[in-house]
Write a protein that holds these residues in place. Structure first.
Motif: not given
Lengths: 238, 241
Positions: B191-218
């Motif tokens: 899911c590409v989304t900025h709904e962080m409530g959703f992320a907190r509830e169900v996300a097993d992992e969050i990817l943070f992308m910037d300039y075409g790269q995955i800058v951070e994950r966790g």
């Protein structure tokens, strides 16, 4: 107002002129309708070719449109009538030239092919007004390119371009008058014929004028009903 | 499982994806966030072959997406997608929108397809809207129909491209609830989304992308409580208010 000219409007209905006009009108309607069927089917097909992802198909579509819309229709008609049969070789050409009412068929095909290039551009404009994501949404459900165009994009685009298609539909009846130059006895031809026999060309031409106007307005009315029936909810309509 | 290996993509000279690596396991939900233009949507479209890419490979359920021998249409049947602007077919009713692909692609009968569609409309909470045209539905309702349309193909994977970005605040929840249910039922989702409530509830992992790269994950905790990069910290400070 007084004129030195003696008007005789009865040339529009007197025997045999009334019959001539009716016969001419019938030919105009036949040529227009049959050419329109060719123009619509071929136009949608060519218009779709112009935006497919296959490069050589796009080239084919573009070549067709540029060829047919950049040559005056009267020249195309002459070409199909005088040179067209020769494209099939000398032997076949002789046979084709013996077909009765050849000019009738040439008029339908020539007008259909020419108008298809114009319809194709309207169709392309319709496609261009649909967002890229809409195309991708259809593909994302597993549909093929052909299914995408057949079931979603073409029905959607056609609804968008009904107004310019109405103009093309009108124009096909008006352009059919050019076929008098290859001897087709359509409405304009018949009004000239009445002039040649009675010297009342003014009345005959005026009569033809109003018949064309009425024919055009009927098309507008008909297309208006189609537009209403197929209007997409939520879009601006009339 | 979706495996993304060393994927790079260019639009002309501009590199939109830079050596992306990621594995999304079965039944996992992965959230992708990041500023606009960072390549999130493009990455999503590479997964179901809507966008070609020049380097690397993507394997979905053991099938390589960027293999010319792959029947991409067949593969897409297993991957549902939901778009930011819904992209319902405006000349069809909600029911027709949902049944089109099952009838034409899966060759279901009209009756079977409609039964399936009605079940899905009930699942997303708007069975009474079956015969409405998209223009007569609210944004939230349209998006729920769009989700039902994707689910009607019974996909194994779901891709969401900012599904709530075009919605009024009041309607966001009704769409997120459907997505949360899906995730909890074990759908594999990206899911590409900025709904962080959703992320907190169900996300097993969050990817943070910037300039075409995955800058951070966790995980949600790692990403929000303990961002490692300045860029992520800055981003988080802008989306949490």
């Amino acid at each position: 107002m007084r004129f030195a000219y003696e008007f005789d409007w009865s040339v529009l209905w007197r025997h045999p002129y009334g019959i001539w006009i009716l016969k001419g009108l019938l030919v105009t309607i036949e040529v227009g309708l049959l050419a329109w069927i060719i123009a619509l089917i071929l136009g949608i097909f060519i218009g779709t070719l112009r935006i497919t992802t296959w490069r050589w198909m796009r080239f084919l579509g573009t070549a067709y449109v540029e060829l047919f819309r950049n040559i005056p229709f009267i020249v195309q008609l002459f070409f199909w009538f005088y040179a067209g049969p020769m494209l099939f070789g000398e032997k076949l050409a002789h046979q084709i030239n013996r077909i009765p009412d050849l000019n009738f068929y040439v008029a339908i095909i020539g007008l259909g092919l020419y108008t298809a290039s114009r319809v194709a551009e309207h169709v392309r404009a319709g496609f261009a007004s649909i967002s890229r994501d809409q195309y991708q949404a259809v593909l994302s459900t597993g549909m093929t390119q052909v299914q995408m165009y057949r079931y979603v994009i073409i029905p959607y685009a056609l609804r968008i371009i009904i107004p310019p298609l109405t103009t093309e539909f009108l124009t096909i009846f008006k352009n059919s008058s050019v076929a008098m130059t290859i001897g087709l006895a359509e409405l304009t031809f018949q009004s000239y014929r009445i002039d040649a026999v009675t010297f009342h060309g003014l009345e005959a031409t005026t009569g033809a004028m109003f018949i064309y106007l009425f024919l055009g307005l009927s098309v507008v009315k008909f297309m208006g009903l189609i537009e209403k029936k197929y209007k997409i909810k939520g879009m601006v309509g009339r | 499982m979706i495996e993304i290996k060393n994927v790079s993509k260019w639009f002309g000279d501009f590199q939109v994806l830079k050596n992306i690596n990621e594995v999304i396991r079965q039944n996992q939900t992965v959230v992708v966030c990041g500023p606009s233009g960072s390549g999130k949507s493009t990455l999503l479209r590479c997964i179901n072959g809507l966008e070609p890419f020049q380097q690397g490979e993507i394997i979905v359920g053991g099938v390589k997406v960027n293999d010319p021998k792959t029947n991409i249409y067949k593969l897409r049947q297993k991957i549902g997608m939901v778009f930011q602007r819904f992209e319902l077919y405006p000349h069809m009713t909600a029911l027709q929108n949902i049944t089109l692909a099952p009838i034409k692609v899966l060759k279901l009968s009209k009756k079977e397809a409609e039964e399936r569609a009605m079940k899905l409309l009930e699942r997303v909470g708007i069975p009474e809207k079956a015969n409405e045209y998209p223009a007569n539905l609210s944004g939230g309702q349209q998006q729920r129909v769009a989700i039902a349309r994707a689910l009607a193909m019974e996909p194994e994977y779901m891709l969401f491209d900012e599904p709530t970005s075009a919605l009024d605040p009041e309607m966001i929840k009704e769409v997120l609830d459907v997505m949360i249910d899906l995730a909890k039922e074990g759908m594999t989702m990206l899911c590409v989304t900025h709904e962080m409530g959703f992320a907190r509830e169900v996300a097993d992992e969050i990817l943070f992308m910037d300039y075409g790269q995955i800058v951070e994950r966790g995980t949600y905790e790692e990403f929000f409580k303990n961002p490692k990069t300045e860029r992520a910290k800055d981003f988080i400070s802008h989306i949490l208010h």
